[in-house]
Design a protein around this motif. Sequence first.
Motif, mmCIF file in Angstrom:
data_model
loop_
_atom_site.group_PDB
_atom_site.id
_atom_site.type_symbol
_atom_site.label_atom_id
_atom_site.label_comp_id
_atom_site.label_asym_id
_atom_site.label_seq_id
_atom_site.Cartn_x
_atom_site.Cartn_y
_atom_site.Cartn_z
ATOM 1 N N GLU A 154 0.918 -1.200 0.080
ATOM 2 C CA GLU A 154 0.089 0.086 0.063
ATOM 3 C C GLU A 154 0.931 1.351 -0.064
ATOM 4 N N ARG A 155 2.074 1.131 -0.257
ATOM 5 C CA ARG A 155 2.804 2.454 -0.450
ATOM 6 C C ARG A 155 4.019 2.001 -1.378
ATOM 7 N N LEU A 156 4.452 3.341 -1.839
ATOM 8 C CA LEU A 156 5.223 3.435 -3.212
ATOM 9 C C LEU A 156 6.305 4.513 -2.856
ATOM 10 N N SER A 157 7.620 4.160 -2.814
ATOM 11 C CA SER A 157 8.765 4.935 -2.518
ATOM 12 C C SER A 157 9.279 5.381 -3.831
ATOM 13 N N LEU A 158 9.448 6.669 -4.100
ATOM 14 C CA LEU A 158 9.977 7.280 -5.388
ATOM 15 C C LEU A 158 11.251 7.919 -5.191
#
Length: 515
Positions: free
Chosen positions: A193-197
């Motif tokens: 449920e998370r996305l690190s950019l």
Amino acid sequence: MNDFDTSNSNHFKYTTDVLEFHILGGLTTFGLDRMRVTLKVNRIEDKFHAYRNNIDLYNANSVEKFVRKLAEFLEIGTSNIRRALQELISELENYRLELLDQVENEEAEEYLLSKKERRSAADFLKSKNLLEKTNKLIGQSGVIGEDGNRLLMYLIFTSRKMDNPLNCVSFGSSGSGKTHLQSKVAELIPEEERLSLTSLSANSFYYFKRTELKYKLILIEDLDGADDVLYPLRELQTKKKITKSVVQKGIGGQGKTKNLTVEGPISVAGCTTQESIYEDNSNRSFLIHIDESEVQDEKIMTYQRKLSAGKIDIEEELKAEELLRNAQRLLKPIKIINPFAEYLVLPKAVFKPRRTNAHYLQFIEVITFYHQLQREKQYDLHTGEEYIETTIEDIKYANEILKPILLCKSDNLNGATRSYLEKLKMYLENKGDTVFTNREIRTAFRIAESTLRRYQLLLLQEGYIKRRKDVQGDSFVYEIVDVNEFKELENSINSALNFCIEKIGSKTSISKKSN
């Protein structure tokens, strides 16, 4: 009959009566406005005499040049090669569109909790003093200090599951630990449920799957290097959807328009050292100022020493992380109604009250949302929609957590300058003096001259300090105009928030008596 073989994703084959086309490395679905491939072409009867080239099949000039060279190399008429290429491009387009449809229809794999994990998470969410226990667990997971900021950030991240998620921007000097705090708290959110950019262009956002970002937490480690993505991020935050039209060109220059749509809502968190640059984004976010005090420094260094000495129980940290992640997985979208919303009035000192008021009410809803397993489900008499209600305790919790935020939003100074001024007040109080010089402060605080000059200029412009001639020399000395101004502002905010609670309490008592 021509044969198009895609059984090997890295090596497609297209065969005609005369020619054999090999597409090496497969075909990417990223960037529908181009079709760049690596081609190897040979006659059917001569597999070793092959022509190889990288080419964008949507570039008509490149394709025409490729046709002429291939015809010369293989000694075949250009009309046969042109027709074969057109048929190949058509096959590749159909394959890519089918692949895109298949990918868009795929749902993210949901993490399945075991019975034991589900029971532990449910017991935790139903426990008394849930927010205090949550903050304690966040600390046990390895987040050192930052007691108020870490709980605030965790609740903001929790809001990603709601229709109107909250966002945050963390400010701090280089090396202050802002990225570390964000990443450690983010680890308490389920990975799916998370996305690190770390690096992303503005166009990249439009090539996510339609619902790939929906109800997700988007983490940007350094906003200072992400200028290009700020606009699509703002659109996703505000309009909850972004759309871009791209043209798919064929060999003859013909093409069709395809709309790329990515849906929100999303919760965005980012870090920066430059507070003033991101005003448009910060207006949509909670501003979190990292604790850069000596006390916090000592807490972190003590933890680092214990970790190096092998005296930190890593297993306990992992257990705390897992429990909080599982608790997040149990939370389900549900409508929140705040029956006390009409009595909640922000302090008059708050700047930009319209957006701040919306954030304040949404944060109260987040706290209610987090307590959903402790609240009785109710149903709308007209629509039958399920909902839970906010309690007075939720509002009290929100007021306590948001006091530093509301204080910052009521202050004429930015966070760094305010920290400097309060540190200066404490220094002068301990010294038993009311005046100071730049040289004295630069030595005492070990602060760069350019940084000190920036602070002093802003404080002079805003009237927080005044400059006068030193009676004992030719230099200038500075004096704080009002030592108690910040305490008075803090007291006014506390009074306004407490007045709202008292008003709700009195209205509730009257309502109970009338019933």
